[in-house]
Design an enzyme around this catalytic site. Structure first.
Site, mmCIF file in Angstrom:
data_model
loop_
_atom_site.group_PDB
_atom_site.id
_atom_site.type_symbol
_atom_site.label_atom_id
_atom_site.label_comp_id
_atom_site.label_asym_id
_atom_site.label_seq_id
_atom_site.Cartn_x
_atom_site.Cartn_y
_atom_site.Cartn_z
ATOM 1 N N ARG A 1 0.932 -1.292 0.354
ATOM 2 C CA ARG A 1 -0.308 0.090 -0.249
ATOM 3 C C ARG A 1 0.940 1.188 0.052
ATOM 4 O O ARG A 1 1.736 1.595 0.648
ATOM 5 C CB ARG A 1 -0.591 0.114 1.410
ATOM 6 C CG ARG A 1 -1.668 1.618 1.762
ATOM 7 C CD ARG A 1 -2.743 1.559 2.258
ATOM 8 N NE ARG A 1 -3.207 2.925 2.807
ATOM 9 C CZ ARG A 1 -3.346 2.992 3.542
ATOM 10 N NH1 ARG A 1 -3.732 2.231 5.080
ATOM 11 N NH2 ARG A 1 -3.751 4.708 3.795
ATOM 12 N N ASN B 1 6.750 5.667 -0.086
ATOM 13 C CA ASN B 1 7.955 5.301 -0.040
ATOM 14 C C ASN B 1 9.298 5.038 1.386
ATOM 15 O O ASN B 1 9.696 4.094 1.431
ATOM 16 C CB ASN B 1 9.327 5.527 -0.504
ATOM 17 C CG ASN B 1 9.314 6.450 -1.829
ATOM 18 O OD1 ASN B 1 8.774 5.554 -2.998
ATOM 19 N ND2 ASN B 1 9.069 6.923 -2.181
ATOM 20 N N ARG B 2 7.060 4.384 2.078
ATOM 21 C CA ARG B 2 7.700 4.299 3.732
ATOM 22 C C ARG B 2 8.698 5.431 4.788
ATOM 23 O O ARG B 2 9.010 5.398 5.573
ATOM 24 C CB ARG B 2 8.239 2.744 3.782
ATOM 25 C CG ARG B 2 7.060 1.516 3.897
ATOM 26 C CD ARG B 2 5.869 1.829 3.003
ATOM 27 N NE ARG B 2 5.446 0.863 2.988
ATOM 28 C CZ ARG B 2 4.031 0.358 2.670
ATOM 29 N NH1 ARG B 2 3.568 1.596 2.038
ATOM 30 N NH2 ARG B 2 2.746 -0.588 3.386
ATOM 31 N N LEU B 3 8.451 6.407 4.160
ATOM 32 C CA LEU B 3 9.705 6.986 4.574
ATOM 33 C C LEU B 3 8.367 8.254 5.769
ATOM 34 O O LEU B 3 7.544 8.901 5.396
ATOM 35 C CB LEU B 3 10.110 7.714 4.087
ATOM 36 C CG LEU B 3 11.386 9.042 4.688
ATOM 37 C CD1 LEU B 3 12.593 7.512 5.045
ATOM 38 C CD2 LEU B 3 12.099 9.355 3.310
ATOM 39 N N HIS B 4 8.208 7.227 6.603
ATOM 40 C CA HIS B 4 6.905 8.395 7.390
ATOM 41 C C HIS B 4 7.770 9.084 8.522
ATOM 42 O O HIS B 4 8.891 8.933 8.534
ATOM 43 C CB HIS B 4 6.771 6.031 8.126
ATOM 44 C CG HIS B 4 5.777 5.763 7.258
ATOM 45 N ND1 HIS B 4 4.935 5.572 6.337
ATOM 46 C CD2 HIS B 4 6.159 4.167 7.616
ATOM 47 C CE1 HIS B 4 4.633 4.412 5.662
ATOM 48 N NE2 HIS B 4 5.280 3.517 6.593
#
Length: 215
Positions: free
Chosen positions: A12, A193-196
């Site tokens: 996701r 890109n999951r760089l939360h």
């Protein structure tokens, strides 16, 4: 262990706007209030659902969904049967963590702290705000304990319903509220890109300190 492709391949992407230190309130309760308002506007039915994680004296964890019923600078409150698994855990180990997940907003909040029981009067007030049927069910059930048949529970509810027909159901002494007094509060915002973005408030000598965490 072989993987299940239907699960392992799921992905996701997060597309929400970022979370910046300059946008974070100095007081985490003010920050939480703003996020809760956003959740209530976006998904009012689920906004107050939170995972409550506890552990027993031996360290075995347990998690379940409960509903937030009140929050202020004193803490975050919910109500339950004190004889339940969570009630037993909190008696043995009065520390817990709450987690809110608002999927549509791509946000999570984790709240960790010490837990205390609310005064019985607070439990009575909320108990009598509940629908009559919910009061009967709470009074009839010993939450989390085994029962031989569903019919046993239904019979207890029916008996209580006859006893208190047209009357207020007394709030059991074994039913009431808890308050989690926060020590740490983390706000998580999903990013591409999951760089939360993650920011954690920690109370140190009565003051809140804020730091950014790596995702």
């Amino acid at each position: 262990m072989s993987e299940t492709p239907e699960i392992s391949a799921l992905r996701r992407e997060y597309v929400a706007a970022g979370l910046h230190r300059r946008d974070m309130a100095a007081d985490p309760l003010a920050q939480f209030h703003g996020w809760m308002q956003g959740a209530l506007e976006a998904h009012p039915d689920d906004a107050t659902s939170m995972t409550l994680a506890t552990a027993d004296a031996a360290g075995w964890p347990a998690a379940r969904i409960v509903l937030l019923k009140h929050f202020d600078h004193d803490g975050f409150c919910w109500f339950t049967d004190f004889r339940s698994e969570k009630g037993q855990h909190l008696q043995q180990n009065p520390k817990a963590e709450l987690m809110f997940y608002w999927r549509g907003l791509e946000r999570q909040v984790r709240i960790r702290g010490q837990v205390e029981q609310l005064p019985h009067a607070d439990g009575e007030t909320y108990f009598h705000q509940r629908p009559h049927g919910s009061q009967l069910s709470a009074a009839a059930s010993v939450q989390s304990h085994a029962v031989d048949h569903r019919e046993t529970l239904e019979q207890r509810v029916q008996t209580l319903g006859q006893r208190y027909a047209g009357q207020q159901v007394p709030c059991p002494e074994t039913w009431g509220g808890y308050r989690l007094i926060p020590h740490q509060i983390e706000f998580w915002q999903g990013r591409e890109n999951r760089l939360h973005d993650r920011f954690r408030y920690t109370r140190v000598e009565g003051q809140w300190q804020l730091e950014r965490l790596q995702p």
